[in-house]
Enzyme design. Structure first.
Site, mmCIF file in Angstrom:
data_model
loop_
_atom_site.group_PDB
_atom_site.id
_atom_site.type_symbol
_atom_site.label_atom_id
_atom_site.label_comp_id
_atom_site.label_asym_id
_atom_site.label_seq_id
_atom_site.Cartn_x
_atom_site.Cartn_y
_atom_site.Cartn_z
ATOM 1 N N GLU A 102 -3.086 -10.728 4.518
ATOM 2 C CA GLU A 102 -2.515 -10.462 5.853
ATOM 3 C C GLU A 102 -3.048 -9.167 6.434
ATOM 4 O O GLU A 102 -3.192 -9.045 7.653
ATOM 5 C CB GLU A 102 -0.985 -10.389 5.770
ATOM 6 C CG GLU A 102 -0.340 -11.727 5.492
ATOM 7 C CD GLU A 102 1.152 -11.605 5.204
ATOM 8 O OE1 GLU A 102 1.695 -10.480 5.292
ATOM 9 O OE2 GLU A 102 1.741 -12.631 4.875
ATOM 10 N N HIS A 139 -6.193 -4.177 -0.840
ATOM 11 C CA HIS A 139 -5.059 -3.568 -1.544
ATOM 12 C C HIS A 139 -4.725 -4.362 -2.787
ATOM 13 O O HIS A 139 -4.887 -5.579 -2.832
ATOM 14 C CB HIS A 139 -3.821 -3.480 -0.639
ATOM 15 C CG HIS A 139 -3.519 -4.743 0.097
ATOM 16 N ND1 HIS A 139 -4.201 -5.125 1.222
ATOM 17 C CD2 HIS A 139 -2.607 -5.711 -0.152
ATOM 18 C CE1 HIS A 139 -3.720 -6.287 1.645
ATOM 19 N NE2 HIS A 139 -2.763 -6.679 0.829
ATOM 20 N N MET A 140 -4.230 -3.644 -3.782
ATOM 21 C CA MET A 140 -3.754 -4.253 -5.015
ATOM 22 C C MET A 140 -2.233 -4.229 -4.997
ATOM 23 O O MET A 140 -1.627 -3.172 -4.766
ATOM 24 C CB MET A 140 -4.288 -3.448 -6.204
ATOM 25 C CG MET A 140 -3.765 -3.907 -7.554
ATOM 26 S SD MET A 140 -4.339 -2.783 -8.845
ATOM 27 C CE MET A 140 -5.974 -3.446 -9.141
ATOM 28 N N HIS A 141 -1.618 -5.396 -5.199
ATOM 29 C CA HIS A 141 -0.159 -5.469 -5.344
ATOM 30 C C HIS A 141 0.187 -5.224 -6.811
ATOM 31 O O HIS A 141 -0.404 -5.854 -7.696
ATOM 32 C CB HIS A 141 0.363 -6.868 -4.993
ATOM 33 C CG HIS A 141 0.159 -7.298 -3.570
ATOM 34 N ND1 HIS A 141 1.170 -7.291 -2.642
ATOM 35 C CD2 HIS A 141 -0.933 -7.759 -2.921
ATOM 36 C CE1 HIS A 141 0.715 -7.754 -1.483
ATOM 37 N NE2 HIS A 141 -0.561 -8.048 -1.622
ATOM 38 N N ARG A 171 5.309 1.907 -1.590
ATOM 39 C CA ARG A 171 6.123 0.708 -1.806
ATOM 40 C C ARG A 171 5.907 -0.286 -0.667
ATOM 41 O O ARG A 171 5.823 0.106 0.502
ATOM 42 C CB ARG A 171 7.609 1.075 -1.897
ATOM 43 C CG ARG A 171 7.916 1.839 -3.152
ATOM 44 C CD ARG A 171 9.394 1.847 -3.494
ATOM 45 N NE ARG A 171 9.639 2.839 -4.533
ATOM 46 C CZ ARG A 171 9.455 2.632 -5.835
ATOM 47 N NH1 ARG A 171 9.064 1.449 -6.263
ATOM 48 N NH2 ARG A 171 9.671 3.599 -6.709
HETATM 49 P P1 AMP Z 1 -1.453 -9.289 1.766
HETATM 50 O O1 AMP Z 1 -0.783 -10.585 2.121
HETATM 51 O O2 AMP Z 1 -2.058 -9.302 0.387
HETATM 52 O O3 AMP Z 1 -2.428 -8.840 2.846
HETATM 53 O O4 AMP Z 1 -0.289 -8.224 1.680
HETATM 54 C C1 AMP Z 1 0.049 -7.360 2.713
HETATM 55 C C2 AMP Z 1 1.305 -6.655 2.284
HETATM 56 O O5 AMP Z 1 1.467 -5.505 3.083
HETATM 57 C C3 AMP Z 1 2.566 -7.496 2.423
HETATM 58 O O6 AMP Z 1 3.194 -7.622 1.141
HETATM 59 C C4 AMP Z 1 3.418 -6.692 3.402
HETATM 60 O O7 AMP Z 1 4.784 -6.750 3.106
HETATM 61 C C5 AMP Z 1 2.840 -5.293 3.252
HETATM 62 N N1 AMP Z 1 3.009 -4.414 4.394
HETATM 63 C C6 AMP Z 1 2.672 -4.672 5.685
HETATM 64 N N2 AMP Z 1 2.944 -3.602 6.465
HETATM 65 C C7 AMP Z 1 3.451 -2.642 5.638
HETATM 66 C C8 AMP Z 1 3.933 -1.305 5.836
HETATM 67 N N3 AMP Z 1 3.940 -0.749 7.051
HETATM 68 N N4 AMP Z 1 4.389 -0.629 4.762
HETATM 69 C C9 AMP Z 1 4.381 -1.175 3.530
HETATM 70 N N5 AMP Z 1 3.941 -2.434 3.273
HETATM 71 C C10 AMP Z 1 3.487 -3.158 4.310
#
Ligand code: AMP
Length: 118
Positions: A96, A101-103, A30
């Site tokens: 970020e 990763h896939m959301h 999650r």
């Molecule tokens: P992106 O902007 O596509 O790189 O998404 C990175 C995602 O990783 C964001 O939605 C963050 O909330 C999530 N994220 C960052 N650190 C963690 C963590 N330790 N556990 C779970 N999700 C994370």
């Protein structure tokens, strides 16, 4: 060797995460900052920094992202109403964490795909 991110520590269970699925190719957990009632990240275990770094060798893991997304959507009870899968790439894509990763987002009407801001 690609640079590790916090996601490698999650895969190795060195830091806490709500892991929903893990096999030899992918891990799903999650999102810590959910943008919808269901917000799950599904990632290849091997570090692929961005979509630009994908190779043919990655195709089994990348295919698995989709089968796991479909399974988790069913588990979450959002498969019939629908959901959205997002993969961000680099700065303009809003990436970020540099571990591909896939959301998986759902559980409410998500609205238009993009808010126009140009
Ligand atoms: P992106 O902007 O596509 O790189 O998404 C990175 C995602 O990783 C964001 O939605 C963050 O909330 C999530 N994220 C960052 N650190 C963690 C963590 N330790 N556990 C779970 N999700 C994370």
């Amino acid at each position: 060797m690609a640079q590790e991110t916090i996601f490698s520590k999650i895969i190795r269970r060195e830091i806490p995460a709500d892991i929903l699925y893990q096999d030899d190719l992918v891990t799903a957990f999650r999102d810590v900052n959910p943008q919808a009632p269901t917000h799950i990240l599904i990632i290849p275990n091997r570090i692929i920094p961005t979509v630009n770094d994908v190779t043919e060798e990655d195709e089994p893991a990348l295919g698995r992202l989709f089968t796991v997304a479909a399974k988790l959507a069913a588990d979450e009870g959002i498969d019939e109403n629908g959901y959205r899968l997002i993969v961000n790439c680099n700065r303009d894509g809003g990436q970020e964490v540099y571990h591909l990763h896939m959301h998986l987002l759902g559980g409410r009407r998500l609205g238009p795909m993009l808010v126009r801001r140009d």
